[in-house]
Design a protein around this motif. Structure first.
Motif, PDB file in Angstrom:
ATOM      1  N   GLU A  51       0.833  -1.192   0.000  1.00 28.26           N
ATOM      2  CA  GLU A  51       0.000   0.000   0.000  1.00 28.26           C
ATOM      3  C   GLU A  51       0.875   1.252   0.000  1.00 28.26           C
ATOM      4  OE1 GLU A  51      -2.810  -0.020   3.130  1.00 28.26           O
ATOM      5  OE2 GLU A  51      -3.760  -1.901   2.513  1.00 28.26           O
ATOM      6  N   LEU A  52       0.560   2.165  -0.893  1.00 23.56           N
ATOM      7  CA  LEU A  52       1.334   3.401  -1.004  1.00 23.56           C
ATOM      8  C   LEU A  52       0.421   4.607  -0.828  1.00 23.56           C
ATOM      9  CD1 LEU A  52       3.520   2.634  -4.158  1.00 23.56           C
ATOM     10  CD2 LEU A  52       4.173   2.373  -1.773  1.00 23.56           C
ATOM     11  N   THR A  53       0.991   5.665  -0.241  1.00 22.37           N
ATOM     12  CA  THR A  53       0.270   6.926  -0.158  1.00 22.37           C
ATOM     13  C   THR A  53       0.361   7.610  -1.522  1.00 22.37           C
ATOM     14  OG1 THR A  53       2.203   8.206   0.515  1.00 22.37           O
ATOM     15  CG2 THR A  53       0.924   7.143   2.270  1.00 22.37           C
ATOM     16  N   ASP A  54      -0.423   8.645  -1.722  1.00 22.84           N
ATOM     17  CA  ASP A  54      -0.369   9.378  -2.987  1.00 22.84           C
ATOM     18  C   ASP A  54       1.026   9.966  -3.223  1.00 22.84           C
ATOM     19  OD1 ASP A  54      -3.018   8.800  -3.404  1.00 22.84           O
ATOM     20  OD2 ASP A  54      -3.763  10.729  -2.675  1.00 22.84           O
ATOM     21  N   ASP A  55       1.639  10.483  -2.167  1.00 29.96           N
ATOM     22  CA  ASP A  55       2.987  11.062  -2.294  1.00 29.96           C
ATOM     23  C   ASP A  55       4.009   9.997  -2.670  1.00 29.96           C
ATOM     24  OD1 ASP A  55       2.057  13.575  -1.696  1.00 29.96           O
ATOM     25  OD2 ASP A  55       2.544  13.442   0.445  1.00 29.96           O
ATOM     26  N   GLU A  56       3.869   8.822  -2.056  1.00 29.62           N
ATOM     27  CA  GLU A  56       4.801   7.729  -2.354  1.00 29.62           C
ATOM     28  C   GLU A  56       4.639   7.257  -3.796  1.00 29.62           C
ATOM     29  OE1 GLU A  56       5.050   5.912   2.203  1.00 29.62           O
ATOM     30  OE2 GLU A  56       3.747   4.972   0.708  1.00 29.62           O
ATOM     31  N   GLU A  57       3.421   7.184  -4.270  1.00 23.06           N
ATOM     32  CA  GLU A  57       3.170   6.778  -5.651  1.00 23.06           C
ATOM     33  C   GLU A  57       3.778   7.772  -6.634  1.00 23.06           C
ATOM     34  OE1 GLU A  57      -0.900   6.077  -6.531  1.00 23.06           O
ATOM     35  OE2 GLU A  57      -1.034   4.261  -5.297  1.00 23.06           O
ATOM     36  N   THR A  58       3.671   9.046  -6.294  1.00 25.39           N
ATOM     37  CA  THR A  58       4.225  10.096  -7.164  1.00 25.39           C
ATOM     38  C   THR A  58       5.739   9.942  -7.305  1.00 25.39           C
ATOM     39  OG1 THR A  58       2.482  11.649  -6.518  1.00 25.39           O
ATOM     40  CG2 THR A  58       4.475  12.588  -7.487  1.00 25.39           C
ATOM     41  N   CYS A  59       6.414   9.775  -6.158  1.00 21.29           N
ATOM     42  CA  CYS A  59       7.885   9.619  -6.181  1.00 21.29           C
ATOM     43  C   CYS A  59       8.293   8.327  -6.879  1.00 21.29           C
ATOM     44  CB  CYS A  59       8.429   9.629  -4.752  1.00 21.29           C
ATOM     45  SG  CYS A  59       8.553  11.266  -4.018  1.00 21.29           S
ATOM     46  N   LEU A  60       7.548   7.265  -6.607  1.00 23.18           N
ATOM     47  CA  LEU A  60       7.901   5.963  -7.181  1.00 23.18           C
ATOM     48  C   LEU A  60       7.753   5.974  -8.704  1.00 23.18           C
ATOM     49  CD1 LEU A  60       8.858   3.148  -6.390  1.00 23.18           C
ATOM     50  CD2 LEU A  60       6.467   2.417  -6.324  1.00 23.18           C
ATOM     51  N   LYS A  61       6.748   6.647  -9.199  1.00 26.66           N
ATOM     52  CA  LYS A  61       6.545   6.725 -10.642  1.00 26.66           C
ATOM     53  C   LYS A  61       7.700   7.463 -11.323  1.00 26.66           C
ATOM     54  CE  LYS A  61       1.495   6.416 -10.764  1.00 26.66           C
ATOM     55  NZ  LYS A  61       0.221   7.151 -11.014  1.00 26.66           N
ATOM     56  N   ILE A  62       8.194   8.501 -10.656  1.00 23.53           N
ATOM     57  CA  ILE A  62       9.348   9.242 -11.196  1.00 23.53           C
ATOM     58  C   ILE A  62      10.557   8.306 -11.301  1.00 23.53           C
ATOM     59  CG2 ILE A  62      11.004  11.106 -10.733  1.00 23.53           C
ATOM     60  CD1 ILE A  62       8.268  12.121 -11.583  1.00 23.53           C
ATOM     61  N   LEU A  63      10.818   7.550 -10.241  1.00 25.88           N
ATOM     62  CA  LEU A  63      11.968   6.644 -10.234  1.00 25.88           C
ATOM     63  C   LEU A  63      11.770   5.467 -11.190  1.00 25.88           C
ATOM     64  CD1 LEU A  63      13.298   6.451  -6.562  1.00 25.88           C
ATOM     65  CD2 LEU A  63      14.593   6.955  -8.621  1.00 25.88           C
ATOM     66  N   GLU A  64      10.534   5.006 -11.281  1.00 23.30           N
ATOM     67  CA  GLU A  64      10.259   3.892 -12.197  1.00 23.30           C
ATOM     68  C   GLU A  64      10.566   4.298 -13.634  1.00 23.30           C
ATOM     69  OE1 GLU A  64       6.635   0.734 -13.190  1.00 23.30           O
ATOM     70  OE2 GLU A  64       6.224   2.576 -12.064  1.00 23.30           O
ATOM     71  N   LYS A  65      10.270   5.543 -13.947  1.00 22.87           N
ATOM     72  CA  LYS A  65      10.517   6.046 -15.296  1.00 22.87           C
ATOM     73  C   LYS A  65      11.998   6.296 -15.543  1.00 22.87           C
ATOM     74  CE  LYS A  65       9.187   9.861 -18.371  1.00 22.87           C
ATOM     75  NZ  LYS A  65       8.382  11.112 -18.493  1.00 22.87           N
ATOM     76  N   LYS A  66      12.673   6.896 -14.555  1.00 22.18           N
ATOM     77  CA  LYS A  66      14.079   7.257 -14.718  1.00 22.18           C
ATOM     78  C   LYS A  66      15.036   6.136 -14.327  1.00 22.18           C
ATOM     79  CE  LYS A  66      13.490  12.264 -14.115  1.00 22.18           C
ATOM     80  NZ  LYS A  66      14.104  12.614 -15.415  1.00 22.18           N
TER      81      LYS A  66
END
Length: 366
Positions: free
Chosen positions: A308-323
């Motif tokens: 389970e991720l918070t909205d903030d965690e999802e935002t950061c994770l998506k950035i790292l997943e892409k980069k």
């Protein structure tokens, strides 16, 4: 360890001319503390470094009498004690050549297989120093570290209070015996410390607070932990002494940087400049340099199929997943978060096993 041997070990440490290093050598040579006092003057005199002062002290019954009184105090007040040869003697402290031959403690201390850090700093800690210390402990709390400090004003009590707030075991190392407390104004925190941690000292109960005792106290703070963190310090001060002792023990030292003009940043800046401390700006620095395995913390937790991720965690994770890999500042800019907020989010993602820290404030998507 028998009470008889404990009495002789305490008597040995009470002799002013015998330090812990010499005491260990004597115990190693004769087999026990008691054997030293029972040895003949002739055999003692044959040892290098045993002069007339020490010879006279070994045959002086006053030290054994004083030690017997200390044992009565230990029994009456249910004080815990540990001998440097005991299995439950603090692991990291045992590695130090000048560690105390006997430690006294009170509370609920458990150091077995624990992550341990010491936090020190000026007694005149600033508002920003308090904020940094509190946030640091809050962010590493999921790793369940033991927090060690000296129970003094400023940085010390800030660290203890933050540990208590986050339900972390914390140890207060004292520069006096366990029948008193200094400063007295901190007496109100004693119960909370003892409920999850406790007090530790190598001074006997009757030995009062003395500024000359700080060096002895500081070596325990530096030696008992994996690393020493200096929050704030002037150009001179006890926290810098603790940092130097930690360096001599080949332990990691961290220092929080500050502006060159800030009085209580000069000591930290000097440690960093002289390469005696790692620069500390976020919790990931500690995790990386101490090689704390985040995955290890998850072994005793139930495996989750979906994290389970918070909205903030999802935002950061998506950035790292892409980069796949990015620096802290770059992630913060892309997420439009502050650096401190981003660092806190990234630590949570590490704890969930989704990313890992890399040198140079970089993070990698797993």
């Amino acid at each position: 360890m028998t009470l008889d041997e404990l009495q002789h070990a305490i008597a040995l440490k009470l002799i002013p001319s015998v330090g812990d290093t010499t005491a260990k050598k004597l115990i190693q040579h004769f087999g026990s503390a008691k054997a030293i006092f029972n040895e003949s003057k002739k055999d003692l005199k044959n040892l290098t470094g045993i002069g007339e002062v020490k010879l006279k002290a070994f045959k002086d019954p006053a030290y054994l009498i004083k030690a017997e009184e200390e044992i009565k105090f230990i029994e009456e007040h249910k004080i815990d004690y540990t001998y440097y040869k005991d299995k439950n003697y603090p692991h990291y402290l045992k590695q130090c050549i000048d560690s105390p031959i006997v430690l006294f403690s009170r509370g609920n201390i458990d150091l077995q297989n624990k992550k341990i850090i010491s936090i020190v700093g000026t007694r005149k800690i600033t508002t920003s120093g308090i904020e940094f210390c509190e946030k640091l402990i809050e962010n590493i709390a999921p790793l369940n570290p033991v927090i060690v400090s000296g129970f003094a004003y400023g940085a010390d009590i800030t660290a203890h209070k933050a540990a208590i707030k986050n339900n972390l075991q914390n140890i207060a190392c004292l520069a006096h015996g366990l029948d008193q407390i200094y400063p007295k104004v901190h007496k109100k925190y004693m119960k909370d410390v003892e409920n999850n941690g406790g007090f530790m000292t190598d001074f006997c109960s009757y030995q009062e607070f003395n500024r000359n005792n700080f060096l002895s106290r500081n070596r325990i703070i530096a030696g008992i932990s994996q690393a020493t963190i200096v929050i704030e310090s002037a150009e001179k001060g006890g926290s810098l002494v603790t940092a130097h002792i930690a360096n001599s023990y080949n332990r990691e030292v961290f220092a929080v940087p500050g502006r060159p003009t800030d009085q209580y940043s000069k000591g930290c800046n000097s440690l960093i400049k002289r390469q005696m401390a790692h620069l500390l700006t976020d919790p990931a620095d500690i995790i990386y340099h101490l090689n704390w395995d985040i995955a290890e913390e998850k072994k005793n937790k139930q495996t989750q199929l979906f994290v389970e991720l918070t909205d903030d965690e999802e935002t950061c994770l998506k950035i790292l997943e892409k980069k796949r890999k990015a620096e802290l500042d770059e992630i913060a800019i892309n997420c439009q978060y502050s650096t401190s907020k981003t660092a806190s989010i990234l630590l949570n993602l590490e704890l969930k096993g989704l990313i890992r820290p890399l040198p140079g404030k970089q993070f990698e998507y797993i």
